[in-house]
Scaffold this active site. Structure first.
Site, short mmCIF file in Angstrom:
data_model
loop_
_atom_site.label_atom_id
_atom_site.label_comp_id
_atom_site.label_asym_id
_atom_site.label_seq_id
_atom_site.Cartn_x
_atom_site.Cartn_y
_atom_site.Cartn_z
N LYS A 69 0.82 -1.22 0.00
CA LYS A 69 0.00 0.00 0.00
C LYS A 69 0.86 1.27 0.00
O LYS A 69 0.45 2.30 -0.49
CB LYS A 69 -0.94 0.02 1.22
CG LYS A 69 -0.20 0.02 2.56
CD LYS A 69 -1.15 0.03 3.75
CE LYS A 69 -1.70 -1.34 4.07
NZ LYS A 69 -0.73 -2.34 4.55
N HIS A 199 0.60 -3.44 14.58
CA HIS A 199 1.30 -2.33 13.94
C HIS A 199 1.26 -1.24 14.98
O HIS A 199 0.19 -0.76 15.34
CB HIS A 199 0.52 -1.94 12.69
CG HIS A 199 1.22 -0.92 11.87
ND1 HIS A 199 1.46 0.32 12.32
CD2 HIS A 199 1.73 -0.98 10.61
CE1 HIS A 199 2.08 1.01 11.38
NE2 HIS A 199 2.26 0.24 10.34
N GLU A 276 5.95 -5.94 8.62
CA GLU A 276 5.27 -5.35 7.45
C GLU A 276 5.78 -3.94 7.19
O GLU A 276 5.01 -2.97 7.23
CB GLU A 276 3.76 -5.31 7.69
CG GLU A 276 3.11 -6.66 7.86
CD GLU A 276 1.69 -6.56 8.43
OE1 GLU A 276 1.19 -5.43 8.61
OE2 GLU A 276 1.10 -7.60 8.70
C1 LIG Z 1 -1.43 -3.41 8.33
C2 LIG Z 1 -0.33 -2.48 7.97
N1 LIG Z 1 0.89 -2.99 7.79
C3 LIG Z 1 1.92 -2.21 7.44
C4 LIG Z 1 1.78 -0.86 7.25
C5 LIG Z 1 2.98 -0.08 6.82
O1 LIG Z 1 3.29 0.97 7.66
P1 LIG Z 1 4.64 1.77 7.43
O2 LIG Z 1 4.64 2.25 6.04
O3 LIG Z 1 4.58 2.87 8.43
O4 LIG Z 1 5.76 0.81 7.71
C6 LIG Z 1 0.51 -0.28 7.43
C7 LIG Z 1 0.31 1.16 7.24
O5 LIG Z 1 -0.72 1.74 7.45
C8 LIG Z 1 -0.57 -1.11 7.81
O6 LIG Z 1 -1.80 -0.62 7.98
#
Ligand SMILES: Cc1ncc(COP(=O)(O)O)c(C=O)c1O
Length: 466
Positions: A69, A199, A276
């Site tokens: 994402k 998270h 993640e």
């Molecule tokens: C379920 C989940 N995993 C991973 C992430 C990645 O977060 P970041 O880009 O801060 O590492 C997000 C971000 O919203 C998330 O909702």
């Protein structure tokens, strides 16, 4: 998975001695005589590789599942797939994206606790088994739609010290976790360990949040084991910083995480640990160049106390550039980002600085990029650069008002490419220290990236309040 060739990636090799920043200059020079000065990105895939080496060194027990994402560019996803990362996908489209480049279902976690039934069925048909949940309704949906699912219980954590708080929307409390585990037993849904997918919230400023979350995860693991589940996977989520302009540096966080993992999930526990990370991998790889398309000089009312003024306070400057909060700078609205430009032209030593604001190109008053900063006077046609623009920028940008998204020029040095291919074919066979002898974030021997931001950089624009 087959080894990709460079054409599939669609990037340009950096000539020896050249950096991504040189490519920014080159692109600016190419259009210098034309009126077509569209905003553009230069993205260094070698920087993504560097981040991976840094990850392996700092978190040797944790396999990264990149959060698609954050930036779903095919080149980024292919780079990470080549390096052996797994993927955190939030939707059918993201699953398709990573599977289309040959990633196997075992390397995917469908990490969205609230899924559309048709998309759960799609994951089932594609063999994607790992998925998160945090409610009874989700358990029942999965029980009906995906008999082979291996569920990960997402638990709420204390994210009060995080910039982007996620526990408001997602996560079960410890009390609810027990009820959910019991319900899963009744429904015959397989929870392969609690595998709490938490998270702690992006932009976290307190590393103890991570150790608390890991200890909470242990609690839920124990509950699951008591109920007869075979707990095998811990997911420590995302939220790791992707640039150096943060309060809490990556290694400061990992220095807390590693002992917590060793305490609560020692290596001989047999538990697989994944994370993640999103922004961590991509933020610093992208530099955005925007062009000033309009400018307004706002004269200040003269007052008696202004008599001895050196002239820098008699006007403020408003610059309008060709990307804004409906485009790449949506990170200001959605990701709480604070951005400051780096000047393209180095100011002269005695150049006056003025109070400035920077605005996007749309007709909306909300479209403001920088409220207040100090800069020398610039002209229409001049460029500003924004570093660390790889995370939550292109992924969520729109074409509101008809403004197109900037082109992205991907680059990588040849040594970085060779190393990436070596890793893809043979895994990380050399000790990481040999590849990156210096302490991070100083660049690796095969430097291919732009210079990391430094507070001493003379062309960096000062925030008025700093
Ligand atoms: C379920 C989940 N995993 C991973 C992430 C990645 O977060 P970041 O880009 O801060 O590492 C997000 C971000 O919203 C998330 O909702």
């Amino acid at each position: 998975m087959s080894v990709f060739n460079s054409a599939e990636f669609d990037f340009a090799f950096l000539d020896e001695g050249f950096t991504a920043r040189d490519i920014v200059e080159q692109k600016i020079n190419e259009v210098s005589l034309s009126d077509d000065k569209d905003a553009f990105y230069v993205a260094d895939l070698g920087d993504v590789l560097k981040k991976h080496l840094r990850w392996v060194r700092a978190l040797p027990r944790v396999t990264p599942f990149y959060a698609v994402k954050c930036n779903d560019s095919k080149a980024v996803v292919m780079t990470l797939a080549s390096l052996g990362a797994g993927f955190d996908c939030a939707s059918k489209t993201e699953i398709q994206l990573v599977q289309n480049i040959g990633v196997s279902p075992e390397r995917i976690i469908y990490a969205n606790p609230c899924k559309q039934v048709s998309q759960i069925k799609y994951a089932a048909a594609q063999g994607v088994q790992k998925m998160t949940f945090d409610s009874e309704v989700e358990l029942m949906k999965v029980a009906r739609s995906h008999s082979n699912a291996k569920l990960v219980l997402r638990i709420a954590t204390d994210d009060s010290k995080a910039v982007c708080r996620l526990s408001v929307k997602f996560g079960a409390t410890l009390k609810t976790s027990r009820l959910l585990l019991e319900r899963a037993k009744e429904l015959g849904v397989d929870i392969i360990g609690v595998r709490p997918s938490f998270h702690v919230g992006s932009g976290c400023t307190d590393p103890d949040t991570f150790s608390q979350a890991i200890s909470d995860a242990r609690c839920v693991f124990d509950m699951g084991e008591e109920l007869g589940f075979n707990m095998t996977l811990l997911d420590i989520g995302g939220g790791f910083p992707g640039s150096e302009d943060v309060k809490l540096k990556f290694e400061e966080i990992t220095a807390v995480i590693n002992p917590a993992l060793d305490k609560y999930f020692p290596a001989d526990s047999g538990v697989q640990i994944i994370a993640e990370p999103g922004r961590y991998y991509v933020a610093s790889a992208y530099t955005l160049a925007v062009n000033i398309i309009a400018k307004k000089v706002v004269l200040k009312e003269q007052s008696a106390s202004d008599d001895e003024d050196d002239g820098t306070n008699d006007k403020t400057l408003m610059y309008y550039v060709n990307d804004g909060v409906y485009g790449s700078f949506n990170c200001i609205l959605y990701d709480h980002a604070h951005v400051l430009p780096v000047l393209h032209k180095k100011p002269k030593p005695d150049e006056k600085f003025f109070t400035c604001s920077i605005w996007g190109p749309t007709c909306d008053g909300l479209d403001r990029i920088v409220e207040l900063c100090g800069m020398p006077e610039l002209q229409v046609g001049d460029w500003m650069l924004f570093e660390n623009m790889g995370a939550y920028t292109v992924a969520a940008s729109s074409t509101f008002n008809g403004f197109q998204k900037p082109d992205i020029h991907y680059v990588m040095s040849r040594p970085a490419w060779q190393l990436m291919q070596q890793i893809q074919e043979q895994g990380l066979i050399q000790p990481v220290e040999e590849l990156c002898p210096s302490t991070m974030p100083i660049c690796c021997a095969w430097e291919s990236g732009i210079e990391l931001p430094s507070s001493s950089c003379s062309t960096r624009v000062c925030g008025i309040n700093c």
